[in-house]
Design a protein around this motif. Structure first.
Motif, short mmCIF file in Angstrom:
data_model
loop_
_atom_site.label_atom_id
_atom_site.label_comp_id
_atom_site.label_asym_id
_atom_site.label_seq_id
_atom_site.Cartn_x
_atom_site.Cartn_y
_atom_site.Cartn_z
N LEU A 171 57.59 168.17 31.12
CA LEU A 171 58.44 167.10 31.64
C LEU A 171 57.69 166.26 32.66
O LEU A 171 57.86 165.03 32.70
N GLU A 172 56.86 166.89 33.46
CA GLU A 172 56.02 166.13 34.40
C GLU A 172 55.18 165.10 33.64
O GLU A 172 55.08 163.93 34.06
N THR A 173 54.56 165.51 32.54
CA THR A 173 53.75 164.60 31.73
C THR A 173 54.60 163.48 31.15
O THR A 173 54.22 162.30 31.19
N GLU A 174 55.76 163.83 30.64
CA GLU A 174 56.66 162.81 30.08
C GLU A 174 57.08 161.80 31.14
O GLU A 174 57.11 160.59 30.88
N ARG A 175 57.39 162.29 32.32
CA ARG A 175 57.81 161.38 33.40
C ARG A 175 56.66 160.49 33.84
O ARG A 175 56.86 159.33 34.20
N GLY A 176 55.44 161.02 33.83
CA GLY A 176 54.29 160.21 34.18
C GLY A 176 54.07 159.05 33.23
O GLY A 176 53.54 158.00 33.61
N GLU A 177 54.50 159.23 31.99
CA GLU A 177 54.36 158.17 30.99
C GLU A 177 55.56 157.23 30.94
O GLU A 177 55.42 156.05 30.59
N SER A 178 56.73 157.72 31.30
CA SER A 178 57.94 156.91 31.16
C SER A 178 58.41 156.26 32.45
O SER A 178 59.09 155.23 32.41
N VAL A 179 58.06 156.84 33.59
CA VAL A 179 58.48 156.30 34.88
C VAL A 179 57.28 155.60 35.50
O VAL A 179 56.33 156.25 35.96
N SER A 180 57.29 154.28 35.50
CA SER A 180 56.13 153.52 35.97
C SER A 180 56.45 152.81 37.28
O SER A 180 57.61 152.48 37.57
N HIS A 181 55.40 152.59 38.04
CA HIS A 181 55.52 151.85 39.30
C HIS A 181 54.16 151.23 39.58
O HIS A 181 53.13 151.91 39.53
N PRO A 182 54.11 149.93 39.89
CA PRO A 182 52.81 149.26 40.05
C PRO A 182 51.94 149.81 41.16
O PRO A 182 50.72 149.67 41.11
N LEU A 183 52.54 150.44 42.16
CA LEU A 183 51.74 150.97 43.28
C LEU A 183 51.20 152.36 43.02
O LEU A 183 50.48 152.91 43.85
N TYR A 184 51.53 152.95 41.85
CA TYR A 184 51.11 154.31 41.56
C TYR A 184 50.24 154.41 40.31
O TYR A 184 50.01 155.51 39.80
#
Length: 431
Positions: A248-261
């Motif tokens: 889920l961590e991997t999935e969130r890293g791909e689906s939850v985006s933020h320009p500062l991160y």
């Protein structure tokens, strides 16, 4: 010959502050010393102590006020006034005095006896709290002193307002002093913006990540090692849960985006920091407790992310006859950190970035941090707050915690320039 940093006023100040062992609610002696120094430096002093009942109603803290330690833990602040204080803005320079415990066996020296050395970038200072964050706090104090001196010399002509240096307690426990100041203003004036001096490697941080802390308990069935097949080993069940959470961590890293991160390989990290299983080396492990930290992106809520991991746990449980019959518990514990973010066009950010350019920073662009800070309390109270300070979070909570002294001096000069610009250019929120 140049004066050694340890012999300078700021170096001596930091050295004394580092000698206070301000762990586990033991800040009082350091706070009393800071109060005396603020008075000696010509600052108007304010002091407040958090109320446990009030904090228990805050989402960051446990619901039980009896487990929130506020006794004999005052936060103190020194205020410098310029021109007509009420006609200008108020800028808070915030730092915390508490530190995490030091595992002395892993240190090369006494953690509470500062050690100066020569590093690749000049003088370095090693002690518990050197990076997180007594050096940053000290830079704030001496920035206020420099501003008062500039004012006396007529170098702040036209500046109106106040600069507040806060030394708060309990940041490592959710921000006890800062939360109290945000929930119930301890000053007879409003605050227009703040800079929190956490170690950011002298980068401008306008977004901080949140975290949700959860304790997982899984039950198996203990059995003698000689008849292992009679038991139910809890470890394979935990491994399936652990794998599901990291997926889920991997999935969130791909689906939850933020320009500062975008620079982070894992923007919303998950960590299982403590795992305890079994009770005897010759028995099948029948119980397991694991304590987790889940990252929360700016723009999300702690509740939303918590629900995602609870749903993923439920999926694992549903796939297992044993776990379905013996469901794990998955409860919050300790403190929670809400994410926080402010716009890059806030006056405090513009003042800080202009100051950074003036003091020789190569990169003044705002970015995000994968940790939480006291800034979130002020942002939630409507006070735009940016995080900027000397040192790196990679040294925080680390054996032989070290900070390059040149960064401390640069941070102090940058605070002076940022405050000067803010006092001259920022309008009051009430206008």
């Amino acid at each position: 010959m140049d004066e050694h940093p340890a012999d300078t006023p700021m170096g001596a100040f930091v050295g004394r502050l580092l000698r206070f062992e301000t762990t586990d609610g033991e800040e009082a002696e350091a706070q009393a010393w800071l109060r005396e120094k603020f008075e000696e430096f010509g600052l108007d002093v304010y002091e407040w102590t958090a109320d446990a009942e009030t904090l228990a109603s805050h989402t960051s803290f446990p619901d039980d006020p009896d487990v929130i330690d506020v006794t004999d833990r005052p936060s103190v602040a020194g205020v410098a006034e310029f021109g007509d204080p009420d006609a200008g803005p108020t800028l808070v320079l915030n730092g915390h005095t508490d530190v995490v415990p030091a595992d002395t066996e892993n240190w090369s020296s006494d953690p509470y006896e500062p050690v100066w050395s020569d590093g690749k970038r000049g003088a370095e200072l090693t002690a518990r709290g050197a990076a997180d964050m007594k050096s940053g706090l000290s830079a704030c104090v001496f920035a206020a002193r420099d501003l008062l001196e500039r004012d006396e010399n007529g170098e702040l002509d036209g500046a109106n307002g106040r600069v507040v240096v806060e030394a708060v307690v309990g940041e490592e426990e959710g921000g006890i002093g800062a939360a109290a100041a945000a929930l119930d203003n301890p000053y007879p004036f409003d605050r227009d913006a703040a800079i929190v001096a956490e170690p950011t490697e002298l980068r401008c941080i306008t977004a901080t990540e949140g975290t949700v802390m959860k304790r997982l308990r899984v039950r198996g069935r203990a059995a003698h090692a000689a008849t292992r097949w009679k038991g139910e080993d809890v470890l394979p069940h935990f491994e399936r849960i652990r794998q599901a959470f990291f997926e889920l961590e991997t999935e969130r890293g791909e689906s939850v985006s933020h320009p500062l991160y975008e620079e982070y390989p894992i923007p919303w990290p998950v960590v299982v920091g403590i795992v305890r299983a079994g009770s005897w080396s010759s028995s099948v492990a029948g119980t397991l407790t694991a304590e987790w930290r889940f990252g929360v992106a700016p723009g999300e809520t702690v509740e939303e992310v918590e629900a995602q991991y609870e749903e993923r746990l439920a999926e694992v449980v549903a796939e297992s006859d044993w776990l379905s019959e013996h469901p794990p518990s998955f409860e919050r514990f300790t403190i929670q950190f809400e994410p926080a973010e402010i716009d890059a066009d806030e006056p405090v950010v513009e003042s800080l970035r202009a100051a950074m350019a003036e003091t020789g920073h190569d990169d003044t662009d705002p970015t995000g941090a994968t940790y939480g800070a006291d800034s979130r309390h002020y942002v939630a109270a409507g006070i735009p707050t940016v995080v900027y300070g000397p040192g790196t979070v990679e040294q925080a909570h680390f054996p032989d915690e070290t900070i390059p002294w040149g960064e401390v001096e640069t941070a102090k000069e940058t605070y002076v320039e940022a405050a000067t610009r803010f006092l001259h250019t920022a309008g009051r929120k009430s206008e």
